[in-house]
Design a protein around this motif. Structure first.
Motif, PDB file in Angstrom:
ATOM      1  N   GLN A   8       0.853  -1.190   0.000  1.00 37.07           N
ATOM      2  CA  GLN A   8       0.000   0.000   0.000  1.00 37.07           C
ATOM      3  C   GLN A   8       0.891   1.243   0.000  1.00 37.07           C
ATOM      4  O   GLN A   8       1.642   1.474   0.949  1.00 37.07           O
ATOM      5  CB  GLN A   8      -0.910   0.028   1.238  1.00 37.07           C
ATOM      6  N   GLN A   9       0.811   1.986  -1.104  1.00 37.80           N
ATOM      7  CA  GLN A   9       1.541   3.257  -1.234  1.00 37.80           C
ATOM      8  C   GLN A   9       3.029   3.085  -0.895  1.00 37.80           C
ATOM      9  O   GLN A   9       3.649   3.936  -0.267  1.00 37.80           O
ATOM     10  CB  GLN A   9       0.914   4.323  -0.326  1.00 37.80           C
ATOM     11  N   LEU A  10       3.601   1.975  -1.337  1.00 34.96           N
ATOM     12  CA  LEU A  10       4.985   1.649  -0.991  1.00 34.96           C
ATOM     13  C   LEU A  10       5.949   2.595  -1.715  1.00 34.96           C
ATOM     14  O   LEU A  10       5.904   2.727  -2.938  1.00 34.96           O
ATOM     15  CB  LEU A  10       5.284   0.204  -1.381  1.00 34.96           C
ATOM     16  N   SER A  11       6.822   3.232  -0.949  1.00 32.88           N
ATOM     17  CA  SER A  11       7.736   4.229  -1.502  1.00 32.88           C
ATOM     18  C   SER A  11       9.112   4.101  -0.873  1.00 32.88           C
ATOM     19  O   SER A  11       9.255   3.735   0.296  1.00 32.88           O
ATOM     20  CB  SER A  11       7.219   5.655  -1.264  1.00 32.88           C
ATOM     21  N   LYS A  12      10.134   4.417  -1.675  1.00 31.87           N
ATOM     22  CA  LYS A  12      11.502   4.498  -1.172  1.00 31.87           C
ATOM     23  C   LYS A  12      12.170   5.719  -1.777  1.00 31.87           C
ATOM     24  O   LYS A  12      12.251   5.848  -2.998  1.00 31.87           O
ATOM     25  CB  LYS A  12      12.301   3.245  -1.527  1.00 31.87           C
ATOM     26  N   ARG A  19      13.012   6.334  -5.687  1.00 36.16           N
ATOM     27  CA  ARG A  19      13.306   5.168  -6.518  1.00 36.16           C
ATOM     28  C   ARG A  19      12.040   4.341  -6.730  1.00 36.16           C
ATOM     29  O   ARG A  19      11.874   3.686  -7.754  1.00 36.16           O
ATOM     30  CB  ARG A  19      14.378   4.300  -5.852  1.00 36.16           C
ATOM     31  N   VAL A  20      11.165   4.355  -5.738  1.00 37.03           N
ATOM     32  CA  VAL A  20       9.847   3.711  -5.813  1.00 37.03           C
ATOM     33  C   VAL A  20       8.853   4.685  -5.207  1.00 37.03           C
ATOM     34  O   VAL A  20       9.097   5.246  -4.135  1.00 37.03           O
ATOM     35  CB  VAL A  20       9.828   2.373  -5.041  1.00 37.03           C
ATOM     36  N   LYS A  21       7.727   4.909  -5.916  1.00 37.72           N
ATOM     37  CA  LYS A  21       6.789   5.921  -5.453  1.00 37.72           C
ATOM     38  C   LYS A  21       5.358   5.394  -5.457  1.00 37.72           C
ATOM     39  O   LYS A  21       4.778   5.113  -6.503  1.00 37.72           O
ATOM     40  CB  LYS A  21       6.886   7.173  -6.340  1.00 37.72           C
ATOM     41  N   GLN A  22       4.805   5.216  -4.265  1.00 38.05           N
ATOM     42  CA  GLN A  22       3.393   4.875  -4.056  1.00 38.05           C
ATOM     43  C   GLN A  22       2.938   3.682  -4.901  1.00 38.05           C
ATOM     44  O   GLN A  22       1.946   3.740  -5.623  1.00 38.05           O
ATOM     45  CB  GLN A  22       2.511   6.105  -4.338  1.00 38.05           C
ATOM     46  N   SER A  44      14.006  -4.030  -8.407  1.00 35.80           N
ATOM     47  CA  SER A  44      14.776  -4.671  -7.331  1.00 35.80           C
ATOM     48  C   SER A  44      14.528  -3.994  -5.988  1.00 35.80           C
ATOM     49  O   SER A  44      14.417  -4.666  -4.953  1.00 35.80           O
ATOM     50  CB  SER A  44      16.277  -4.649  -7.661  1.00 35.80           C
ATOM     51  N   THR A  45      14.421  -2.670  -5.989  1.00 41.50           N
ATOM     52  CA  THR A  45      14.157  -1.953  -4.738  1.00 41.50           C
ATOM     53  C   THR A  45      12.813  -2.369  -4.155  1.00 41.50           C
ATOM     54  O   THR A  45      12.684  -2.579  -2.943  1.00 41.50           O
ATOM     55  CB  THR A  45      14.177  -0.436  -4.981  1.00 41.50           C
ATOM     56  N   THR A  46      11.807  -2.520  -5.011  1.00 42.65           N
ATOM     57  CA  THR A  46      10.485  -2.965  -4.550  1.00 42.65           C
ATOM     58  C   THR A  46      10.562  -4.365  -3.950  1.00 42.65           C
ATOM     59  O   THR A  46      10.013  -4.625  -2.865  1.00 42.65           O
ATOM     60  CB  THR A  46       9.479  -2.944  -5.716  1.00 42.65           C
ATOM     61  N   LEU A  47      11.254  -5.274  -4.646  1.00 41.77           N
ATOM     62  CA  LEU A  47      11.368  -6.647  -4.149  1.00 41.77           C
ATOM     63  C   LEU A  47      12.120  -6.689  -2.824  1.00 41.77           C
ATOM     64  O   LEU A  47      11.775  -7.465  -1.926  1.00 41.77           O
ATOM     65  CB  LEU A  47      12.064  -7.530  -5.187  1.00 41.77           C
ATOM     66  N   LYS A  48      13.150  -5.870  -2.688  1.00 42.38           N
ATOM     67  CA  LYS A  48      13.904  -5.821  -1.431  1.00 42.38           C
ATOM     68  C   LYS A  48      13.022  -5.323  -0.285  1.00 42.38           C
ATOM     69  O   LYS A  48      13.131  -5.812   0.851  1.00 42.38           O
ATOM     70  CB  LYS A  48      15.127  -4.922  -1.588  1.00 42.38           C
ATOM     71  N   MET A  49      12.143  -4.367  -0.561  1.00 43.96           N
ATOM     72  CA  MET A  49      11.233  -3.894   0.488  1.00 43.96           C
ATOM     73  C   MET A  49      10.231  -4.971   0.870  1.00 43.96           C
ATOM     74  O   MET A  49       9.863  -5.109   2.045  1.00 43.96           O
ATOM     75  CB  MET A  49      10.527  -2.613   0.036  1.00 43.96           C
ATOM     76  N   ILE A  50       9.778  -5.773  -0.106  1.00 46.31           N
ATOM     77  CA  ILE A  50       8.844  -6.862   0.174  1.00 46.31           C
ATOM     78  C   ILE A  50       9.494  -7.916   1.062  1.00 46.31           C
ATOM     79  O   ILE A  50       8.835  -8.543   1.897  1.00 46.31           O
ATOM     80  CB  ILE A  50       8.334  -7.486  -1.141  1.00 46.31           C
ATOM     81  N   LEU A  51      10.813  -8.072   0.922  1.00 45.48           N
ATOM     82  CA  LEU A  51      11.543  -9.059   1.719  1.00 45.48           C
ATOM     83  C   LEU A  51      12.103  -8.481   3.021  1.00 45.48           C
ATOM     84  O   LEU A  51      12.704  -9.202   3.810  1.00 45.48           O
ATOM     85  CB  LEU A  51      12.693  -9.638   0.890  1.00 45.48           C
ATOM     86  N   GLY A  52      11.940  -7.182   3.212  1.00 45.01           N
ATOM     87  CA  GLY A  52      12.461  -6.558   4.419  1.00 45.01           C
ATOM     88  C   GLY A  52      13.941  -6.258   4.364  1.00 45.01           C
ATOM     89  O   GLY A  52      14.575  -5.980   5.388  1.00 45.01           O
ATOM     90  N   LEU A  53      14.544  -6.312   3.170  1.00 44.20           N
ATOM     91  CA  LEU A  53      15.966  -6.012   3.008  1.00 44.20           C
ATOM     92  C   LEU A  53      16.222  -4.519   2.919  1.00 44.20           C
ATOM     93  O   LEU A  53      17.335  -4.056   3.161  1.00 44.20           O
ATOM     94  CB  LEU A  53      16.515  -6.706   1.751  1.00 44.20           C
ATOM     95  N   ARG A  55      14.252  -0.787   4.060  1.00 44.48           N
ATOM     96  CA  ARG A  55      13.125  -0.223   4.811  1.00 44.48           C
ATOM     97  C   ARG A  55      12.437   0.847   3.968  1.00 44.48           C
ATOM     98  O   ARG A  55      13.095   1.762   3.465  1.00 44.48           O
ATOM     99  CB  ARG A  55      13.614   0.397   6.126  1.00 44.48           C
ATOM    100  N   PRO A  56      11.114   0.751   3.799  1.00 43.97           N
ATOM    101  CA  PRO A  56      10.399   1.766   3.002  1.00 43.97           C
ATOM    102  C   PRO A  56      10.461   3.140   3.657  1.00 43.97           C
ATOM    103  O   PRO A  56      10.502   3.251   4.885  1.00 43.97           O
ATOM    104  CB  PRO A  56       8.955   1.242   2.984  1.00 43.97           C
ATOM    105  N   THR A  57      10.469   4.157   2.819  1.00 49.95           N
ATOM    106  CA  THR A  57      10.318   5.527   3.326  1.00 49.95           C
ATOM    107  C   THR A  57       8.881   5.762   3.760  1.00 49.95           C
ATOM    108  O   THR A  57       8.614   6.418   4.771  1.00 49.95           O
ATOM    109  CB  THR A  57      10.709   6.540   2.234  1.00 49.95           C
ATOM    110  N   GLU A  58       7.958   5.220   2.971  1.00 48.59           N
ATOM    111  CA  GLU A  58       6.532   5.325   3.261  1.00 48.59           C
ATOM    112  C   GLU A  58       5.860   4.029   2.803  1.00 48.59           C
ATOM    113  O   GLU A  58       6.401   3.288   1.995  1.00 48.59           O
ATOM    114  CB  GLU A  58       5.898   6.509   2.505  1.00 48.59           C
ATOM    115  N   GLY A  59       4.659   3.785   3.325  1.00 50.71           N
ATOM    116  CA  GLY A  59       3.863   2.667   2.846  1.00 50.71           C
ATOM    117  C   GLY A  59       3.986   1.428   3.702  1.00 50.71           C
ATOM    118  O   GLY A  59       4.681   1.383   4.723  1.00 50.71           O
ATOM    119  N   LYS A  60       3.292   0.384   3.274  1.00 50.73           N
ATOM    120  CA  LYS A  60       3.143  -0.838   4.063  1.00 50.73           C
ATOM    121  C   LYS A  60       3.240  -2.064   3.158  1.00 50.73           C
ATOM    122  O   LYS A  60       2.805  -2.043   2.008  1.00 50.73           O
ATOM    123  CB  LYS A  60       1.784  -0.803   4.776  1.00 50.73           C
ATOM    124  N   VAL A  61       3.806  -3.141   3.715  1.00 54.97           N
ATOM    125  CA  VAL A  61       3.904  -4.421   3.003  1.00 54.97           C
ATOM    126  C   VAL A  61       3.192  -5.494   3.818  1.00 54.97           C
ATOM    127  O   VAL A  61       3.451  -5.661   5.011  1.00 54.97           O
ATOM    128  CB  VAL A  61       5.374  -4.838   2.786  1.00 54.97           C
TER     129      VAL A  61
END
Length: 303
Positions: A8-12, A19-22, A44-53, A55-61
């Motif tokens: 949800q609104q995952l951002s880095k 690099r990743v926006k909402q 790759s940044t999105t996949l790393k956030m999904i794995l917890g590698l 930390r997102p700036t904003e949003g939820k996994v």
């Protein structure tokens, strides 16, 4: 079907640059989800956030219906992943590297044997990894991700370094996983030609933003078919059709008209013939998936 992954609104953001926006990404149970985008798009940044590698700036996994932040250990126990380039101990054999992962995952010997067999490394398992080709290392990375036969498998550009035969083998392997092992697969690639042969759903990301999410059929439907007409006098035909309320566009030797119904195409043909303009050819053109992908991303799919 249940949702295996939902963001949800995952951002880095790094500094002032996203690099990743909402990104709102949804993967259903049993799917092979193709995550598409040019190199540097944010896959790759999105996949790393999904794995917890990362930390997102904003949003939820959410994975398996559970919040990643508070259930990471439990989620990762049911997840296998290959992100970017696989890492190995070069002085160890392929089997010895697999034994390391086996101990970490606490899985039986049979899992190791089957995973090596699936990626066709069983005959090279006693060879030192620093003597492996790039393609063999890639296949070993996939075997390490498979060794626990997880509920969720995440593969980041898994066919990198493989020859055409190896690409075909990995493609057939991935296609078999949902039915054979009840796995859900999330696979990233910058090559639409690979994804469209295996994926049941796709997401397209460009410059960190999700441009499309849905089935391949829904992606194909984004292309409006065009009628292309070649006449004996295109300038005269274009001028006459413009006066009749149509919007023909010069396209090489043809006039292209989008969104025509069958009866409109027939009417245009009659108009041209009635006005002594020879109709040499009428064709329907619909963009293939690769053309749609390139139009959306503005980049070559092979970059």
């Amino acid at each position: 079907m249940e949702q295996v992954i939902a963001t949800q609104q995952l951002s880095k953001r790094y500094g002032n640059v996203y690099r990743v926006k909402q990104v709102n990404l949804t993967v259903q149970e049993g799917e092979i989800y193709g995550f598409l985008g040019p190199n540097g798009a944010g896959k790759s940044t999105t996949l790393k956030m999904i794995l917890g590698l990362v930390r997102p700036t904003e949003g939820k996994v959410t994975v398996f219906g559970k919040d990643l932040d508070s259930n990471r250990r439990q989620i990762l126990a049911q997840t296998g992943a290959l992100i970017e380039s696989p890492s190995f101990y070069g002085h160890l054999t392929g089997l010895e590297n697999m034994r390391v992962v086996q101990r970490l995952r606490d899985v039986p010997d049979q899992n190791v044997k089957e995973a090596l067999s699936i990626v066709r490394l069983d005959k090279a398992k006693d060879k030192r990894v620093d003597q492996y080709s790039l393609g063999m290392k890639q296949r070993l990375g996939i075997a390490m991700a498979l060794v626990s036969f997880p509920k969720l498998l995440i593969l980041d550009e898994p066919t990198n370094g493989l020859d055409p035969a190896g690409i075909g083998e990995i493609r057939e392997l991935i296609k078999s996983l949902p039915q054979r092992y009840e796995m859900t697969v999330l696979i990233s690639s910058h090559l639409l030609s690979e994804i469209e042969q295996i994926a049941t759903s796709v997401g397209i990301i460009h410059e960190g933003e999700m441009l499309f999410q849905g089935s391949l059929e829904q992606l194909q439907n984004r292309s409006r078919p065009a009628i292309k007409i070649k006449t004996g006098n295109n300038p005269m035909a274009q001028h006459m059709l413009l006066r009749q309320g149509y919007a023909p566009v010069q396209d090489g030797e043809f006039l292209a008209l989008e969104g025509l119904r069958d009866e409109q195409a027939a009417e245009i043909n009659r108009l041209l013939v009635t006005n002594d303009i020879d109709v040499l050819r009428i064709e329907e053109h619909k963009k293939n998936l690769e053309s749609i992908f390139l139009d959306m991303t503005g980049k070559e799919s092979s970059l």
